[in-house]
Structures are given as C-alpha cells and as structure tokens.
Motif scaffolding. Sequence first.
Motif, PDB file in Angstrom:
ATOM      1  N   MET A   1       0.875  -1.181   0.115  1.00  0.00           N
ATOM      2  CA  MET A   1      -0.097   0.054   0.193  1.00  0.00           C
ATOM      3  C   MET A   1       1.012   1.042  -0.044  1.00  0.00           C
ATOM      4  N   SER A   2       2.157   1.325   0.688  1.00  0.00           N
ATOM      5  CA  SER A   2       2.792   2.504   0.727  1.00  0.00           C
ATOM      6  C   SER A   2       3.371   2.599  -0.557  1.00  0.00           C
ATOM      7  N   HIS A   3       3.739   1.638  -1.438  1.00  0.00           N
ATOM      8  CA  HIS A   3       4.328   1.791  -2.939  1.00  0.00           C
ATOM      9  C   HIS A   3       3.113   2.612  -3.479  1.00  0.00           C
ATOM     10  N   ARG A   4       1.951   2.097  -3.491  1.00  0.00           N
ATOM     11  CA  ARG A   4       0.915   2.544  -4.312  1.00  0.00           C
ATOM     12  C   ARG A   4       0.580   4.242  -3.872  1.00  0.00           C
ATOM     13  N   LEU A   5       0.642   4.407  -2.604  1.00  0.00           N
ATOM     14  CA  LEU A   5       0.249   5.769  -2.083  1.00  0.00           C
ATOM     15  C   LEU A   5       1.445   6.768  -2.617  1.00  0.00           C
ATOM     16  N   THR A   6       2.596   6.059  -2.479  1.00  0.00           N
ATOM     17  CA  THR A   6       4.082   6.999  -3.101  1.00  0.00           C
ATOM     18  C   THR A   6       3.580   7.304  -4.473  1.00  0.00           C
ATOM     19  N   SER A   7       3.350   6.253  -5.043  1.00  0.00           N
ATOM     20  CA  SER A   7       3.151   6.573  -6.678  1.00  0.00           C
ATOM     21  C   SER A   7       2.317   7.331  -6.976  1.00  0.00           C
ATOM     22  N   LEU A   8       1.079   7.464  -6.096  1.00  0.00           N
ATOM     23  CA  LEU A   8       0.016   8.392  -6.486  1.00  0.00           C
ATOM     24  C   LEU A   8       0.498   9.899  -6.181  1.00  0.00           C
ATOM     25  N   VAL A   9       1.185  10.123  -5.218  1.00  0.00           N
ATOM     26  CA  VAL A   9       1.747  11.381  -4.734  1.00  0.00           C
ATOM     27  C   VAL A   9       2.698  11.767  -6.221  1.00  0.00           C
ATOM     28  N   ILE A  10       3.484  10.931  -6.627  1.00  0.00           N
ATOM     29  CA  ILE A  10       4.302  11.409  -7.682  1.00  0.00           C
ATOM     30  C   ILE A  10       3.603  11.712  -9.065  1.00  0.00           C
ATOM     31  N   ARG A  11       2.413  10.657  -9.203  1.00  0.00           N
ATOM     32  CA  ARG A  11       1.896  11.261 -10.395  1.00  0.00           C
ATOM     33  C   ARG A  11       1.020  12.355 -10.375  1.00  0.00           C
ATOM     34  N   HIS A  12       0.560  12.729  -9.238  1.00  0.00           N
ATOM     35  CA  HIS A  12      -0.309  13.978  -8.984  1.00  0.00           C
ATOM     36  C   HIS A  12       0.423  15.266  -8.794  1.00  0.00           C
ATOM     37  N   THR A  13       1.637  15.170  -8.427  1.00  0.00           N
ATOM     38  CA  THR A  13       2.327  16.347  -7.917  1.00  0.00           C
ATOM     39  C   THR A  13       3.704  16.572  -8.129  1.00  0.00           C
ATOM     40  N   HIS A  14       4.261  15.392  -9.138  1.00  0.00           N
ATOM     41  CA  HIS A  14       5.707  15.323  -9.506  1.00  0.00           C
ATOM     42  C   HIS A  14       6.765  15.638  -8.281  1.00  0.00           C
TER      43      HIS A  14
ATOM     44  N   ALA B   1      14.749   4.191  -5.689  1.00  0.00           N
ATOM     45  CA  ALA B   1      14.854   4.138  -6.867  1.00  0.00           C
ATOM     46  C   ALA B   1      14.078   3.196  -7.762  1.00  0.00           C
ATOM     47  N   ARG B   2      13.856   2.005  -7.210  1.00  0.00           N
ATOM     48  CA  ARG B   2      13.020   0.830  -7.950  1.00  0.00           C
ATOM     49  C   ARG B   2      11.551   1.537  -8.022  1.00  0.00           C
ATOM     50  N   GLN B   3      11.035   1.876  -6.904  1.00  0.00           N
ATOM     51  CA  GLN B   3       9.614   2.497  -6.806  1.00  0.00           C
ATOM     52  C   GLN B   3       9.526   3.692  -7.888  1.00  0.00           C
ATOM     53  N   THR B   4      10.325   4.340  -7.765  1.00  0.00           N
ATOM     54  CA  THR B   4      10.236   5.748  -8.595  1.00  0.00           C
ATOM     55  C   THR B   4      10.366   5.415 -10.227  1.00  0.00           C
TER      56      THR B   4
ATOM     57  N   ASN C   1       6.810  14.385   4.074  1.00  0.00           N
ATOM     58  CA  ASN C   1       6.572  13.243   4.428  1.00  0.00           C
ATOM     59  C   ASN C   1       5.401  12.529   3.738  1.00  0.00           C
ATOM     60  N   LEU C   2       5.321  11.100   3.816  1.00  0.00           N
ATOM     61  CA  LEU C   2       4.037  10.495   2.932  1.00  0.00           C
ATOM     62  C   LEU C   2       2.791  11.045   3.699  1.00  0.00           C
ATOM     63  N   ARG C   3       2.600  11.004   4.788  1.00  0.00           N
ATOM     64  CA  ARG C   3       1.480  11.344   5.347  1.00  0.00           C
ATOM     65  C   ARG C   3       0.922  12.808   5.089  1.00  0.00           C
TER      66      ARG C   3
ATOM     67  N   ARG D   1     -10.903   8.232  -3.937  1.00  0.00           N
ATOM     68  CA  ARG D   1     -11.417   7.151  -3.030  1.00  0.00           C
ATOM     69  C   ARG D   1     -10.355   6.567  -2.216  1.00  0.00           C
ATOM     70  N   THR D   2      -9.210   6.376  -2.967  1.00  0.00           N
ATOM     71  CA  THR D   2      -8.052   5.835  -2.078  1.00  0.00           C
ATOM     72  C   THR D   2      -7.559   6.765  -0.932  1.00  0.00           C
TER      73      THR D   2
END
Length: 723
Positions: A1-14, A64-67, A166-168, A194-195
Amino acid sequence: MSHRLTSLVIRHTHRLPLPEGPAGEGSSAARRLDAALTFVGFKLSAQLLEHLSGLSEATVLRTARQTLHTVGEMVGDHVRHNPYFIDFPAHVPDTEEFWMSCVTKALGDDRSRESVLTQLANGALNLLSLPSYGRYQHTYEEMLAAQPELIASAGDRVTVLHLGRNLRDELTDLYLALAGSTTPLGEEHLLDLRTLAGQCATGPQPEAMPVRENRAVVNEARLAVGAGLLLDTVVDVLRLACALADGDVTLNQPTRFRSFSRPVRRALLAGLDAVIAANPAKLADVHAHREPFKRLGERLHPHEYPRWPHAADVFAVARGEKEARSFDSRVEKLLDEFDVLGATRLLKSAPGKLFRALDLLLRIAADQEVRDAVVAAAVEVAPEVSGRVVLAVREHFQNRGRESDAPRIFVNRRGGGWVSPDFRPPVPDADRDRLIAALDAEIRRRLPAPGRLLVDPAVLDVALPLSGRASAGGLGVLPRGSVSAVDGEQLRFFTYWKEKENRTDYDLSALLLHADYSTDAWLSYTSLRTVGGRHSGDVTEAPEGASEFISLSLDLVRSACIVPQVNIFSGEGFEQVEESFFGFMLRDGEQQGRPFEPRTVRMKSELRGTGRVALPLVFRREDDGRWHAKWLHLYLKGISSANRVEQNQLSVSKAVRAVVEREYLTVRHLIELMPRSSDAVELSDGGPAPDEPVTYIGLQRPEGLHPDSRVVTLENLRDLIPG
C-alpha cells in the motif's frame, strides 16, 4: 500500500515524498538514479538529489526501484512496444505490395493454401486469414537489435521530480486538494480520491466540498470509520448508495444496488430523514432520479424503520404515491406560457439554474425591457453562483456572438461527442456584451491578488479546466480546447492495448485534412504510406499487448490538419480492455532511435471512453507554417465493428471543426482579470527564480522557487478556478 500511495503522490504532484531511512553515503546510488531517470525523460531536482545522497545506499536503491516503476508507467514505458514492421519507420512497404507478399506467403504454406485459393476464386479475400498478416513476425528483442540508438537532443522532454514532505503530509495535502476541488474530477482522479479518503477520512477536511461526486466518495470513507456524513440533499444519499455499490456516483450510468448491511441501511435512511425533516421542499429533488430511488428503496426496506417517516416519503414520491411538485416543472410551465419575467423571478431562487437558462431566456424574451430584466437578475445573483458555472456561462456567450456556420459540439461526462448544426437564433449583441462584462467583473472580484506573478508563456493558451472530465489521465495532458506549440521535425503517434478476454483489434490511424476540413489523405492499415508519413503495420490481436505507430515528417506533410485517431475494429471497448493508452512523441530530424523512446514522449493519456473512435487531439499548421496542437478528448460513437478511418472521415472532420473553431476560456483570460499592479506580471524565461515568494503559473514547477510560493501547474490547474 505504501508503494501505491507514494506512486499516487508522484503522479499528481511530481514530488517524491520524503524518503525515510537511515543516514549514509547514498550519493553514488542517487547519481545512478538520476542518470536512469534521463532515459525516461525525468530528472531529480538539486534539492532531491542532495537529500537522497545523505541516505543509505539501500534506502536510495529501494526508492529508485519504486520511482522508476512509477515514472515508467507515467510515460508508457512499463510495457514492450513492438511495431509490426521490424525496422519501422524505415522500409515500410506500399500497402498493395505488402498485402501481395502476405498472399504469396500464404500460398506457399500447405496449411493455408487451399483456403486462400478458395477465397480468391470467390473474388474476396479476408486479410485476417493470412498467417503472416496482423501477427508479429519477430520478437521484441529482434526489433531492438534492428533499430538504431537514439541520439540525445536538447529538445528531449525533461520532467523534474521535486522533494516533497513526508508521505502522510503529502497524502493529506493531496486529499484536501481533490476533495475540495471546485471542478468535477476526471474518472482517474475520482478513483484516486477514493483511495485517499480511505486514508484521510478521520483527519483534516476541506472547508467546503462543492462537487457532489467528491462528497459521495468521501462519505463512503466516513461511513466506514463511523464519522458523520456530509448530506444536504436527498441526491447526496443516492450518490453515497451508488458509491457503496461500486456504481457511478455521477449518476450518469445506472447502478445495480446490492443488499446493504443493517448499519448501512440505517445510516442511509437516517440521512434521508434528516434532509427532508430540515427542508420538506427537497422531496422535489427525487423526480430527477425516480428510477434509481425506486431501486434503492427496494434494498433499504424503509417500512421496517417507522422512526424515519421522512425517508419513507422519499420513496413514496419516487413511486408516484406522494406529490412533490418539482422546481423544474414550475419553471417549465412559466416558459410554456412565455412568461419570461415570471420564470426569471422564480429562477432567482436557484441562481445556478438561472445561469444555465440565460441563453433561452434572452432568446425568447418579447422585448428589450424583458431582456434587461433577465440580465439584471443574472447580475444580482452572480455572487451566489459557483465560479465554475460563471466561467462556463462566460465561455458560452463568448461563442454566441460570432457569425459562423460551425456546428455545435456536445460532449457528455464520459467524453462521448456528437455534432449538430446550430439553429438557435442569435442573442442580441448588446445584451451579450453587457452580460459578459458583468461576468468578468464577478470573476475579477473573486480572484485573489497574486502578489508578484510569474508566468510560463506556454501555459497562457491552456483552456481553463472547468471540468476534470474535459481531459484524460496521463502525462502532459491538457484540457479540451487547449492549444500548445509543436516544436520538432518528426511527429510520432503511438497506441497500446492489451485485451482482457476476447480477441481485440485496435487500429491507429491519422486523417489528413485540408484547411476547409475536407479530406486530403490518411494513414492506416489500408494506407501504410503517404507524403511525409508512415504506418508501422496492422496488429490484429493483443493477448500480450500490442502497439501501433504513425510517424510523420512535419516539413513534408502538405495537409493543414493531422487528426490522429484510434478505431476499435473488433473486440473489447476502451473501458473493457486490461489497458489502453495513446500518446505522441517529438524528435529532431536525425535522432532516430526505437519506435518508442520514453524521453521523447510529450503526452501519454489513458483511453477510457464509451465510443468506438477515440480522438485525442488535432495538429494544425498555422499561417506562419508552425504547427500547434488543439486538444479534443472526444469519443465518437462509430459502429459496432470494423471502424475504419475511411468510413468516419466526415464525422471526424465535423467534430474537429466544431472544437477548433470554438473559443475556449484560457489561463490568459484569468491572468488578465487578476487584481494586481501593472508591473506585477513577469514571463518566465528559464532564468533563476526570484528570492521572494511568488505566484507561479506554468506547465511544470521550476527549480529554486521560494518555499512560500504558490505554485499552479498542470497537476493542480483546477486551483485557479475561484469558488
């Protein structure tokens, strides 16, 4: 879930949420990450590179892998793109020559010879029956070996990733921005909300939640954690029920309600009861959604809960057992009697509906005195109308004063578009001009003073995102009606799809139009070559995914317009396949490289619409010879199977003309209305950022801005729309 949420932030905010881990010597790994990102057109900001360098190598490698996975998905580099012709765009054969080679190979194959001879004897040949047609004849690795290396260019896209909090905190900020948006969100962003709501329902909430669909998604999360529901109409409850049933909260598509648990039934019935108890007149809102309310009542069993009698009244109205005269019916009665003044007085109690009826009221008004009263009423209630509606009505009247035979374009919430002639009588110029001036004054009153304003010139012609549904999810995607410059010699389209259950054939095509929108030529599987253009070849199935490309040399193209399109020839629709997307790349003349090079991708958007013909954008040559793109985001209905560019050229050209000749409100318009001193606006030239806080508006955030700056980019362009 942490990976998915981090990806969501990157997509929306760069922004990359602050990576957590022990301190260490991560500079080498951070530099390798920065280098790897360049291959997909990204780079780390100086601040982010510095921060990563101070972390342990293991932390940097995990980050790096996640990004890399996230940004690869953003540009479409997470899949293998393979053309049918191995060395595309070189050596693409003539269409008839290619077809004859497929026939020759089939006649030389014992398994297919008899079938092909029979078809030829009957005078018709099915290309799909030829073993070498439509199926890859080489592997992805063989294609890579046959392609030259890409030559790096200063014109390649570079998207900067910045250091976030931070992610939160990042999730909370993003949740507040999406939930409190003043404009409806697109489908992808609504799913992301929704997420986020599941993570943030018990934390800080936006001051207001004006978009009802957003409220439904948030209410679903609040119900799950026992928080109070945000309800002030019976339709809010209906939308919440749709969300709980995994249905359509926009109420555009019917939802199949399932059995609800007793606690959920009690919550929905209590919500309905409280709304009607506070304002019985809101029973009239049931009429617009009678059928969904009847189906919902069958699942909630209101007769089992006599303590909530007002909830039972809702379903009685839906079934026609209780009368509740609707507001709209009262307005319609007055209009049927041509009582424009009476209708206007009644509509003043519903300012949003008055604004949506202004064109009709002004057209049917008997005389100037009545039209003056309509305009005066609009000016009086304008402060009570949402900024989005004020701007939408302003844009509408902006297009009612021009004498043109251009057709009208209608687009529904899912991108479905259709065109019709405009038979409306004109709105008198004087009334139109007074109304436009009043609407501009109202928007100017609401816009905050930006202080020192720094503007990227490339954002000026971006259309205001009055609805998130006027766009699509992806990278570098602009709202419908936006205009952007095309700087490059080689223009290349790509589409990718992967079927889910059934054999699916999508066809990438390009319609080339003259200046009067008549057809010049086209590129498709039936026309692999034309002047300046090449098609990569037809792929007719995609169990493992498939790609098609079109490459054009803009200096050689003689047409005035290039209209890329994706046709569904057979199989699953855009919303049924496992994945489908479209994009375009720009390259300098000598760059070469593989058919798909992520660093040259300028735009990649998801294909998610109900039609059978997707029209993402149109490229137009201006009078000075330069090319620009105007964004369409349309899905035409097409036919049930075998959609081809030749068949839909007339409907496509009409839709293109309707959007191209329509004037959309742009960021430039809002900037001109912003209250400021005469020297407060500066255009960004890529130089060093100012030391003090600024309001920055551009396509992407530059490095070095003061941390207290207000930044508006494509990712949060909706924040420009005042409430």
